[in-house]
Scaffold this active site. Structure first.
Site, PDB file in Angstrom:
ATOM      1  CG  ASP A  50      -1.871  -1.089   1.398  1.00 43.08           C
ATOM      2  OD1 ASP A  50      -3.066  -0.849   1.203  1.00 43.08           O
ATOM      3  OD2 ASP A  50      -1.450  -2.220   1.683  1.00 43.08           O
ATOM      4  CD  GLU A  73      -7.424   3.039   2.308  1.00 49.02           C
ATOM      5  OE1 GLU A  73      -7.462   2.553   1.177  1.00 49.02           O
ATOM      6  OE2 GLU A  73      -7.946   2.509   3.305  1.00 49.02           O
ATOM      7  CG  ASP A 126      -7.667   2.056  -1.808  1.00 44.50           C
ATOM      8  OD1 ASP A 126      -6.566   1.718  -1.340  1.00 44.50           O
ATOM      9  OD2 ASP A 126      -8.756   1.657  -1.361  1.00 44.50           O
ATOM     10  CB  ILE A 128      -3.301  -2.284  -1.970  1.00 44.06           C
ATOM     11  CG1 ILE A 128      -1.920  -2.343  -2.635  1.00 44.06           C
ATOM     12  CG2 ILE A 128      -3.949  -3.686  -1.960  1.00 44.06           C
ATOM     13  CD1 ILE A 128      -1.003  -3.422  -2.106  1.00 44.06           C
ATOM     14  CG  ASP A 129     -10.368  -0.983  -3.267  1.00 45.70           C
ATOM     15  OD1 ASP A 129     -10.646  -0.986  -2.053  1.00 45.70           O
ATOM     16  OD2 ASP A 129     -11.219  -1.070  -4.162  1.00 45.70           O
ATOM     17  CB  THR A 131      -5.291  -4.010   2.354  1.00 50.13           C
ATOM     18  OG1 THR A 131      -5.216  -2.728   1.741  1.00 50.13           O
ATOM     19  CG2 THR A 131      -3.922  -4.353   2.916  1.00 50.13           C
ATOM     20  CG  ASP A 276     -12.726   2.350  -0.344  1.00 51.96           C
ATOM     21  OD1 ASP A 276     -11.672   1.848  -0.762  1.00 51.96           O
ATOM     22  OD2 ASP A 276     -12.956   2.534   0.860  1.00 51.96           O
TER      23      ASP A 276
HETATM   24  P1  AMP Z   1     -14.646  -4.588  -0.236  1.00 54.21           P
HETATM   25  O1  AMP Z   1     -15.535  -4.375  -1.416  1.00 54.21           O
HETATM   26  O2  AMP Z   1     -15.238  -5.491   0.802  1.00 54.21           O
HETATM   27  O3  AMP Z   1     -13.248  -4.997  -0.628  1.00 54.21           O
HETATM   28  O4  AMP Z   1     -14.549  -3.170   0.470  1.00 54.21           O
HETATM   29  C1  AMP Z   1     -14.068  -2.094  -0.247  1.00 54.21           C
HETATM   30  C2  AMP Z   1     -13.711  -0.956   0.645  1.00 54.21           C
HETATM   31  O5  AMP Z   1     -14.860  -0.437   1.290  1.00 54.21           O
HETATM   32  C3  AMP Z   1     -12.703  -1.276   1.710  1.00 54.21           C
HETATM   33  O6  AMP Z   1     -11.747  -0.239   1.712  1.00 54.21           O
HETATM   34  C4  AMP Z   1     -13.510  -1.266   3.000  1.00 54.21           C
HETATM   35  O7  AMP Z   1     -12.751  -0.826   4.069  1.00 54.21           O
HETATM   36  C5  AMP Z   1     -14.671  -0.338   2.683  1.00 54.21           C
HETATM   37  N1  AMP Z   1     -15.937  -0.782   3.293  1.00 54.21           N
HETATM   38  C6  AMP Z   1     -16.956  -1.387   2.678  1.00 54.21           C
HETATM   39  N2  AMP Z   1     -17.981  -1.650   3.524  1.00 54.21           N
HETATM   40  C7  AMP Z   1     -17.598  -1.193   4.718  1.00 54.21           C
HETATM   41  C8  AMP Z   1     -18.214  -1.171   6.024  1.00 54.21           C
HETATM   42  N3  AMP Z   1     -19.413  -1.676   6.247  1.00 54.21           N
HETATM   43  N4  AMP Z   1     -17.523  -0.593   7.025  1.00 54.21           N
HETATM   44  C9  AMP Z   1     -16.279  -0.077   6.804  1.00 54.21           C
HETATM   45  N5  AMP Z   1     -15.651  -0.084   5.591  1.00 54.21           N
HETATM   46  C10 AMP Z   1     -16.292  -0.618   4.569  1.00 54.21           C
HETATM   47 MG    MG Z   2     -10.061   0.505  -0.177  1.00 51.32          MG
END
Ligand code: AMP
Ligand code: MG
Length: 337
Positions: A50, A73, A126, A128-129, A131, A276
């Site tokens: 990251d 980020e 981001d 590394i989206d 991580t 994100d």
């Molecule tokens: P994901 O699609 O699960 O890989 O999530 C993508 C991004 O959205 C990541 O950076 C997460 O930290 C953030 N994220 C998604 N949903 C939530 C949640 N309910 N609470 C906190 N962060 C979230």
């Molecule tokens: Mg992310």
């Protein structure tokens, strides 16, 4: 719509070079030191990959567009403590593959240039989206977008474990997805970028054939809601779980019809961060799909680093957007979690 992106355009040329370098650094680190990580204040992990990625994007932005600000980020603060010597050494080695003169001090400076103001014309990254997906060897994406006066104008995703069709290929060369407002969205190989294919979302209008995508991390997805959604609409297939904005790339390439982020009832004020959502959302929109919040409103990127005015996110192929919105609203009224 253009047949392919104009790779000579200065913004596109910078964005491609930046995400390709960050993805190469991430892959390099993953091979050697993937488990080298720190924990952020919200207990989420951050790796050498990251930090190296944000430093590389920031370094190139300062060369190509010195007046543009960067909203990233990551923060360098934790890297400055002696406990982080090993991780900073790994980051420095990775960044030196692209700039042999890079020093740990300079790298921390580049990372912290990502604390720019989210106003006017700026870039958001981001590095590394996903991580957690990166640490597991699953999906992750380097995600970068250009935002001008609250509107995303360009978005780019480097997805090392996808192909151009959004198919999962952990051993493949990876894919690059790019969109420019009003011009289209395209995909190419991550290393071989000679051929771009235009992206077009699925034309599915039949709810029962809808293929939904969801997060892998249980805290990002309400499994109960997803199951209730599948049952309510009588979907023939279950949800495909993928980390990161790789979901947007797959949907833009017609590999799915919908996914959503709910506002957890335990965290009613939770809002998504712009990095994100912005890169992936323009790719879906330019491929003919639709992105909104859970009230159906357009996303407002003029409210700082979070989408403060937009509860939840809904991404679809467009045709099924209203049906998914109505169904989610109905399920939300009836649920407790
Ligand atoms: P994901 O699609 O699960 O890989 O999530 C993508 C991004 O959205 C990541 O950076 C997460 O930290 C953030 N994220 C998604 N949903 C939530 C949640 N309910 N609470 C906190 N962060 C979230
Ligand atoms: Mg992310």
């Amino acid at each position: 719509m253009k047949k392919e992106p104009d790779l000579k355009n200065p913004e596109i040329a910078f964005a491609v070079e930046a995400v390709v370098q960050a993805a190469q650094a991430a892959k390099m680190i993953q091979k050697e030191q993937a488990d080298l990580k720190l924990l952020k204040s919200d207990d989420s992990p951050v790796t050498a990959g990251d930090f190296a990625g944000q430093a590389l994007v920031s370094r190139l932005l300062a060369q190509h567009f010195p007046k543009d600000s960067l909203v990233g980020e990551e923060r360098a603060e934790k890297l400055k403590s002696t406990a982080s010597t090993l991780i900073l050494k790994t980051i420095t080695q990775a960044v030196r593959q692209f700039d042999s003169k890079a020093t740990p001090e300079k790298i921390c400076e580049w990372i912290d240039q990502g604390r720019g103001e989210a106003a006017g014309r700026f870039w958001t990254v981001d590095p590394i989206d996903g991580t957690k997906g990166y640490l597991r060897g699953d999906q992750y994406a380097v995600a970068l977008a250009l935002i001008v006066n609250g509107k995303v104008q360009m978005g780019i995703l480097a997805c090392p474990h996808l192909d151009e069709n959004g198919t999962i290929q952990p051993q493949g060369p990876g894919a690059l997805f790019i969109a420019v407002r009003g011009q289209g969205a395209w995909a190419s190989g991550l290393n071989d970028r000679r051929n771009f294919i235009p992206l077009k979302v699925s034309s599915c209008k039949d709810a029962t054939c809808m293929r939904i995508l969801c997060s892998v991390e249980p805290s990002h997805t309400s499994q109960t809601h997803t199951e209730a959604f599948i049952k309510d609409l009588g979907l023939k297939s279950g949800a495909l779980a993928m980390d990161s904005q790789a979901k947007y790339a797959r949907l833009a390439a017609a590999g799915g019809e919908a996914f959503f982020y709910l506002v957890p009832k335990s965290k009613p004020n939770h809002r998504m961060k712009i990095w994100d959502v912005a890169p992936g959302s323009i790719i879906v929109e330019e491929a003919g799909g639709r992105v909104s919040d859970l009230e159906g409103k357009t996303l407002d990127y003029s409210a700082g680093t979070s989408l403060k005015n937009n509860p939840g996110i809904l991404v679809t192929n467009g045709h099924l957007h209203e049906l998914v919105l109505t169904t989610l609203k109905k399920l939300n009224r009836n649920s407790k979690s």
